[in-house]
Design a protein around this motif. Structure first.
Motif, PDB file in Angstrom:
ATOM      1  N   ALA A 255      12.980  60.230  46.477  1.00 40.60           N
ATOM      2  CA  ALA A 255      12.575  61.494  47.091  1.00 40.60           C
ATOM      3  C   ALA A 255      13.649  61.982  48.061  1.00 40.60           C
ATOM      4  O   ALA A 255      13.970  63.177  48.111  1.00 40.60           O
ATOM      5  N   GLY A 256      14.244  61.048  48.830  1.00 40.52           N
ATOM      6  CA  GLY A 256      15.309  61.418  49.755  1.00 40.52           C
ATOM      7  C   GLY A 256      16.538  61.921  49.027  1.00 40.52           C
ATOM      8  O   GLY A 256      17.153  62.915  49.434  1.00 40.52           O
ATOM      9  N   LEU A 257      16.901  61.246  47.946  1.00 38.82           N
ATOM     10  CA  LEU A 257      18.056  61.681  47.154  1.00 38.82           C
ATOM     11  C   LEU A 257      17.814  63.065  46.560  1.00 38.82           C
ATOM     12  O   LEU A 257      18.700  63.933  46.578  1.00 38.82           O
ATOM     13  N   ALA A 258      16.612  63.294  46.043  1.00 37.07           N
ATOM     14  CA  ALA A 258      16.290  64.592  45.455  1.00 37.07           C
ATOM     15  C   ALA A 258      16.351  65.699  46.506  1.00 37.07           C
ATOM     16  O   ALA A 258      16.842  66.806  46.232  1.00 37.07           O
ATOM     17  N   ALA A 259      15.885  65.404  47.708  1.00 37.34           N
ATOM     18  CA  ALA A 259      15.908  66.399  48.781  1.00 37.34           C
ATOM     19  C   ALA A 259      17.330  66.807  49.145  1.00 37.34           C
ATOM     20  O   ALA A 259      17.569  67.910  49.642  1.00 37.34           O
ATOM     21  N   CYS A 260      18.306  65.913  48.882  1.00 37.97           N
ATOM     22  CA  CYS A 260      19.715  66.180  49.194  1.00 37.97           C
ATOM     23  C   CYS A 260      20.509  66.589  47.955  1.00 37.97           C
ATOM     24  O   CYS A 260      21.736  66.714  48.035  1.00 37.97           O
ATOM     25  N   SER A 261      19.821  66.750  46.835  1.00 39.16           N
ATOM     26  CA  SER A 261      20.476  67.112  45.567  1.00 39.16           C
ATOM     27  C   SER A 261      21.524  66.077  45.159  1.00 39.16           C
ATOM     28  O   SER A 261      22.592  66.411  44.640  1.00 39.16           O
ATOM     29  N   ILE A 262      21.206  64.811  45.410  1.00 42.92           N
ATOM     30  CA  ILE A 262      22.071  63.696  45.016  1.00 42.92           C
ATOM     31  C   ILE A 262      21.397  62.990  43.840  1.00 42.92           C
ATOM     32  O   ILE A 262      20.284  62.473  43.981  1.00 42.92           O
ATOM     33  N   THR A 263      22.035  62.991  42.688  1.00 40.85           N
ATOM     34  CA  THR A 263      21.438  62.343  41.535  1.00 40.85           C
ATOM     35  C   THR A 263      21.387  60.834  41.761  1.00 40.85           C
ATOM     36  O   THR A 263      22.319  60.256  42.337  1.00 40.85           O
ATOM     37  N   PRO A 264      20.308  60.175  41.316  1.00 42.99           N
ATOM     38  CA  PRO A 264      20.113  58.753  41.645  1.00 42.99           C
ATOM     39  C   PRO A 264      21.125  57.810  41.007  1.00 42.99           C
ATOM     40  O   PRO A 264      21.262  56.671  41.465  1.00 42.99           O
ATOM     41  N   ASP A 265      21.858  58.280  39.982  1.00 45.02           N
ATOM     42  CA  ASP A 265      22.837  57.398  39.353  1.00 45.02           C
ATOM     43  C   ASP A 265      24.231  57.500  39.987  1.00 45.02           C
ATOM     44  O   ASP A 265      25.185  56.876  39.522  1.00 45.02           O
ATOM     45  N   ARG A 266      24.361  58.276  41.067  1.00 46.00           N
ATOM     46  CA  ARG A 266      25.646  58.345  41.775  1.00 46.00           C
ATOM     47  C   ARG A 266      25.965  56.995  42.393  1.00 46.00           C
ATOM     48  O   ARG A 266      25.076  56.221  42.761  1.00 46.00           O
ATOM     49  N   ARG A 267      27.268  56.711  42.548  1.00 49.52           N
ATOM     50  CA  ARG A 267      27.723  55.500  43.217  1.00 49.52           C
ATOM     51  C   ARG A 267      28.009  55.799  44.688  1.00 49.52           C
ATOM     52  O   ARG A 267      28.431  56.922  45.012  1.00 49.52           O
ATOM     53  N   PRO A 268      27.798  54.829  45.594  1.00 54.00           N
ATOM     54  CA  PRO A 268      28.025  55.077  47.018  1.00 54.00           C
ATOM     55  C   PRO A 268      29.404  55.651  47.327  1.00 54.00           C
ATOM     56  O   PRO A 268      29.548  56.485  48.220  1.00 54.00           O
ATOM     57  N   GLN A 269      30.452  55.203  46.609  1.00 50.06           N
ATOM     58  CA  GLN A 269      31.813  55.657  46.898  1.00 50.06           C
ATOM     59  C   GLN A 269      32.038  57.120  46.557  1.00 50.06           C
ATOM     60  O   GLN A 269      33.049  57.700  46.934  1.00 50.06           O
ATOM     61  N   THR A 270      31.062  57.757  45.862  1.00 47.27           N
ATOM     62  CA  THR A 270      31.216  59.172  45.502  1.00 47.27           C
ATOM     63  C   THR A 270      30.561  60.116  46.493  1.00 47.27           C
ATOM     64  O   THR A 270      30.767  61.328  46.418  1.00 47.27           O
ATOM     65  N   LEU A 271      29.780  59.585  47.423  1.00 50.14           N
ATOM     66  CA  LEU A 271      29.081  60.445  48.378  1.00 50.14           C
ATOM     67  C   LEU A 271      30.019  60.868  49.507  1.00 50.14           C
ATOM     68  O   LEU A 271      30.719  60.042  50.088  1.00 50.14           O
ATOM     69  N   SER A 272      30.012  62.146  49.826  1.00 45.88           N
ATOM     70  CA  SER A 272      30.813  62.664  50.937  1.00 45.88           C
ATOM     71  C   SER A 272      30.150  62.315  52.268  1.00 45.88           C
ATOM     72  O   SER A 272      28.978  61.911  52.315  1.00 45.88           O
ATOM     73  N   VAL A 273      30.885  62.496  53.347  1.00 45.54           N
ATOM     74  CA  VAL A 273      30.322  62.261  54.676  1.00 45.54           C
ATOM     75  C   VAL A 273      29.098  63.130  54.890  1.00 45.54           C
ATOM     76  O   VAL A 273      28.062  62.676  55.401  1.00 45.54           O
ATOM     77  N   GLU A 274      29.190  64.389  54.483  1.00 40.54           N
ATOM     78  CA  GLU A 274      28.072  65.314  54.672  1.00 40.54           C
ATOM     79  C   GLU A 274      26.855  64.866  53.876  1.00 40.54           C
ATOM     80  O   GLU A 274      25.706  65.016  54.332  1.00 40.54           O
ATOM     81  N   GLU A 275      27.072  64.324  52.664  1.00 39.24           N
ATOM     82  CA  GLU A 275      25.929  63.839  51.874  1.00 39.24           C
ATOM     83  C   GLU A 275      25.297  62.611  52.516  1.00 39.24           C
ATOM     84  O   GLU A 275      24.064  62.470  52.512  1.00 39.24           O
ATOM     85  N   TRP A 276      26.103  61.715  53.079  1.00 34.59           N
ATOM     86  CA  TRP A 276      25.539  60.575  53.789  1.00 34.59           C
ATOM     87  C   TRP A 276      24.709  61.042  54.986  1.00 34.59           C
ATOM     88  O   TRP A 276      23.623  60.492  55.246  1.00 34.59           O
ATOM     89  N   MET A 277      25.216  62.047  55.693  1.00 32.03           N
ATOM     90  CA  MET A 277      24.480  62.557  56.856  1.00 32.03           C
ATOM     91  C   MET A 277      23.153  63.188  56.428  1.00 32.03           C
ATOM     92  O   MET A 277      22.116  62.977  57.071  1.00 32.03           O
ATOM     93  N   ALA A 278      23.184  63.951  55.344  1.00 34.66           N
ATOM     94  CA  ALA A 278      21.967  64.588  54.853  1.00 34.66           C
ATOM     95  C   ALA A 278      20.961  63.540  54.372  1.00 34.66           C
ATOM     96  O   ALA A 278      19.748  63.667  54.611  1.00 34.66           O
ATOM     97  N   LEU A 279      21.467  62.496  53.719  1.00 30.91           N
ATOM     98  CA  LEU A 279      20.586  61.453  53.213  1.00 30.91           C
ATOM     99  C   LEU A 279      19.957  60.675  54.358  1.00 30.91           C
ATOM    100  O   LEU A 279      18.766  60.317  54.293  1.00 30.91           O
ATOM    101  N   ARG A 280      20.691  60.427  55.413  1.00 29.81           N
ATOM    102  CA  ARG A 280      20.103  59.765  56.578  1.00 29.81           C
ATOM    103  C   ARG A 280      18.942  60.568  57.130  1.00 29.81           C
ATOM    104  O   ARG A 280      17.868  60.040  57.440  1.00 29.81           O
ATOM    105  N   ALA A 281      19.182  61.897  57.257  1.00 24.29           N
ATOM    106  CA  ALA A 281      18.119  62.759  57.788  1.00 24.29           C
ATOM    107  C   ALA A 281      16.892  62.738  56.893  1.00 24.29           C
ATOM    108  O   ALA A 281      15.759  62.740  57.375  1.00 24.29           O
TER     109      ALA A 281
END
Length: 287
Positions: A255-281
């Protein structure tokens, strides 16, 4: 200034010159402390150019060695606080710069120094850092106040490229540094530019430090999340977080990934700083 020190200005540098200087003063390099002295005048001049030091500016230098970079920073008008662990080099620096009021020498391990005791904002970090403590130095100067306004650091080329990497090649360290600063690799430096020559090439990493974007508690939560993700950097993010953060179930992660428009099959090394911040929130509070 003793006549011997004329040999160490940018116009006279070279591996043979630096080797002769070290031998003359009984200052053989200690590999255990990553002591590789810059021996290329053109590289030294480029560092000073990139550092763009203003007269009166407060500069912190970690591992000044025999003062090759230190002398150029002082000549540019900087007020330099140099932190040197090796008692032999600290003694030499005291003698070499005895008549220069612009230098403050701190004989200590930089990682044990309370920054607030030796610097006041604003300040900048300009250093050929001991390579084996690059990551701890960056965590130290960026994680707690007073943070520098910018940094110009000679580090291993591979480390510099990893820190400045775009999404797809990120690591925990690169996310941490890019959260705090806009970073880039200014230029590379061959191993032959040092005495003794290290086994790897180096690079000048620069960073302009940002204002903090999160409060202390939220930052701590962000780093818990990022650390969890990078324990399995090549695995799918929704599996990694569910495994590495006990109490955070798969449904909540998805649900958190979907709220940030991050597909669940992404790898951690592909997430930008902004995506990590959005996912934390989206996932806060973490269990």
């Amino acid at each position: 200034m003793p006549p011997d020190d004329v040999e160490l200005d940018a116009a006279h540098l070279g591996p043979e010159t630096v080797a002769r200087y070290l031998k003359q003063h009984g200052l053989g390099a200690r590999r255990s402390l990553s002591q590789n002295h810059l021996a290329d005048g053109a590289v030294l001049e480029r560092i000073i150019e990139v550092a763009d030091v203003s007269p009166g500016e407060h500069i912190v230098e970690v591992g000044p060695g025999v003062g090759i970079l230190t002398a150029q920073l002082l000549a540019a008008g900087a007020s330099v606080t140099a932190v040197e662990l090796d008692f032999r080099l600290a003694g030499h620096l005291r003698q070499r710069f005895v008549e220069d009021p612009g230098l403050r020498l701190v004989e200590a391990d930089f990682l044990d120094v309370e920054l607030a005791d030796v610097v006041e904002a604003p300040w900048a970090l300009v250093a050929n850092v001991p390579y084996h403590i690059t990551s701890p130095i960056l965590h130290r100067v960026l994680g707690a106040e007073p943070r520098p306004t910018r940094f110009v650091m000679m580090v291993q080329k591979e480390v510099a490229e990893r820190i400045a990497a775009p999404p797809g090649g990120l690591s925990y360290l690169s996310v941490f540094v890019q959260y705090h600063a806009d970073v880039e690799v200014a230029f590379t430096v061959p191993a032959a530019a040092f005495e003794p020559a290290p086994e790897v090439d180096s690079a000048i990493l620069t960073g302009r430090v940002r204002q903090r974007r999160l409060g202390e508690a939220d930052e701590d939560e962000l780093w818990r999340l990022v650390q969890a993700g990078f324990r399995e950097r090549r695995k799918m993010i929704h599996n990694v977080l569910a495994r590495q953060l006990p109490g955070l179930d798969r449904a909540r992660v998805d649900a958190g990934l979907a709220a940030c428009s991050i597909t669940p099959d992404r790898r951690p090394q592909t997430l930008s700083v902004e995506e990590w911040m959005a996912l934390r929130a989206a996932l806060s509070p973490l269990p």
